[in-house]
Design a protein around this motif. Structure first.
Motif, PDB file in Angstrom:
ATOM      1  N   ASP A  34       3.997   1.598   2.658  1.00 18.08           N
ATOM      2  CA  ASP A  34       3.611   2.703   3.544  1.00 18.08           C
ATOM      3  C   ASP A  34       2.679   2.213   4.633  1.00 18.08           C
ATOM      4  O   ASP A  34       1.668   1.554   4.361  1.00 18.08           O
ATOM      5  CB  ASP A  34       2.934   3.818   2.738  1.00 18.08           C
ATOM      6  N   GLY A  35       3.014   2.542   5.866  1.00 16.98           N
ATOM      7  CA  GLY A  35       2.201   2.124   7.006  1.00 16.98           C
ATOM      8  C   GLY A  35       2.608   0.792   7.584  1.00 16.98           C
ATOM      9  O   GLY A  35       2.164   0.416   8.669  1.00 16.98           O
TER      10      GLY A  35
ATOM     11  N   HIS B 116       6.773   5.066   7.537  1.00 19.72           N
ATOM     12  CA  HIS B 116       5.692   6.014   7.814  1.00 19.72           C
ATOM     13  C   HIS B 116       6.251   7.420   7.682  1.00 19.72           C
ATOM     14  O   HIS B 116       7.166   7.807   8.415  1.00 19.72           O
ATOM     15  CB  HIS B 116       5.139   5.808   9.223  1.00 19.72           C
TER      16      HIS B 116
ATOM     17  N   THR C 161       0.139   0.042  12.563  1.00 25.50           N
ATOM     18  CA  THR C 161       1.033   1.192  12.455  1.00 25.50           C
ATOM     19  C   THR C 161       0.643   2.119  11.305  1.00 25.50           C
ATOM     20  O   THR C 161       1.381   3.055  10.982  1.00 25.50           O
ATOM     21  CB  THR C 161       2.480   0.713  12.236  1.00 25.50           C
ATOM     22  N   GLY C 162      -0.514   1.847  10.685  1.00 30.84           N
ATOM     23  CA  GLY C 162      -0.932   2.651   9.544  1.00 30.84           C
ATOM     24  C   GLY C 162      -2.338   3.175   9.688  1.00 30.84           C
ATOM     25  O   GLY C 162      -2.708   3.725  10.735  1.00 30.84           O
TER      26      GLY C 162
END
Length: 259
Positions: free
Chosen positions: A15-16, A20, A230-231
């Motif tokens: 995740d991330g 996402h 991106t997280g």
């Protein structure tokens, strides 16, 4: 990177980094494809203990990411491996879903609420007052307290959900006993994963989106570390930490050419 050995093994958070909110992050499919074509050992990691490897393989496949089940490493698997090393063939009272109970069964543990060696707390969407009360009483009676991961909240479409760390805090408040957390940021999860695929930390890299879990655990396990933006952790926050990743990149797409 000049003084680091060539990267032969890749570990990446899920995740991330790859997805996402149920959607693949651009470049994730190319990264996984390049890894598979290279033949290099790799693992996709998650602190979430709800799902089995096969469950996660199927969920990722529906998003267009083809990650073989044997390349997925969860806090549930790491917890089961830890307990098997510590007390083979033991017993445990488990609060959690199939990912955790399956992992525990697979290492030969017996799940019971009668004088267990351990109380093992994992992620679930159905925490019950009855189960938590049972855990408190078993710990008070001498069971050792283990938790899969310290994450206090988890994501959902409606907002944050209380997660393993929050429920562990409730049990600790009621018993005075702190759990041993196996998942990130404990580097044990990384080392166990590396051992599972026969890799060495000197030739390995960890990709993550959180400085306080992914990057610190990768660093403490002796790996190169890559922070993607991106997280959770933003570029402006990196300097607040007393340690640094080996490299900060915008996304997983920037790492495809390194494989």
């Amino acid at each position: 990177m000049a003084d680091r050995k060539p990267i032969e093994t890749w570990l990446t958070d899920m995740d991330g980094v790859l997805i996402h909110e149920g959607v693949p992050i651009p470049g994730a499919d190319a990264f996984i494809q390049r890894l598979r074509e290279s033949g290099k050992p790799f693992l996709v990691l998650t602190n979430n203990s709800i799902y089995t490897q096969r469950d996660l393989h199927a969920r990722l496949a529906r998003m267009g990411l083809d990650v073989p089940a044997e390349h997925i490493w969860t806090s549930a698997l790491a917890t089961a491996k830890f307990l098997d090393d510590q007390r083979p063939g033991g017993t445990a009272y488990v609060i959690g879903e199939a990912g955790l109970t399956t992992a525990m069964h697979d290492v030969g543990y017996v799940l019971t609420d009668t004088a267990p060696d351990f109380v093992v707390l994992g992620e679930t969407r159905t925490y019950s007052f009855e189960a938590m009360t049972k855990a408190v009483r078993l710990i008070n009676d001498g069971a050792r307290f283990i938790a899969t991961n310290p994450d206090e909240t988890g994501p959902s479409a409606e907002g944050a959900l209380p997660a393993t760390g929050a429920v562990a805090a409730l049990i600790t408040k009621a018993t005075g006993v702190e759990p041993y957390f196996v998942g990130k940021p404990n580097p044990l999860m990384m080392r166990a994963g590396l051992n599972a695929i026969g890799a060495h930390s000197e030739h390995s890299a960890m990709i993550g989106d959180r400085m306080d879990t992914d990057i610190v655990s990768g660093m403490e396990a002796g790996m190169s570390t890559f922070l993607v933006l991106t997280g959770l952790t933003q570029a402006s926050e990196v300097e607040r930490f007393p340690y640094r990743p080996t490299q900060v990149v915008d996304s997983i797409a920037d790492l495809v050419e390194l494989i």
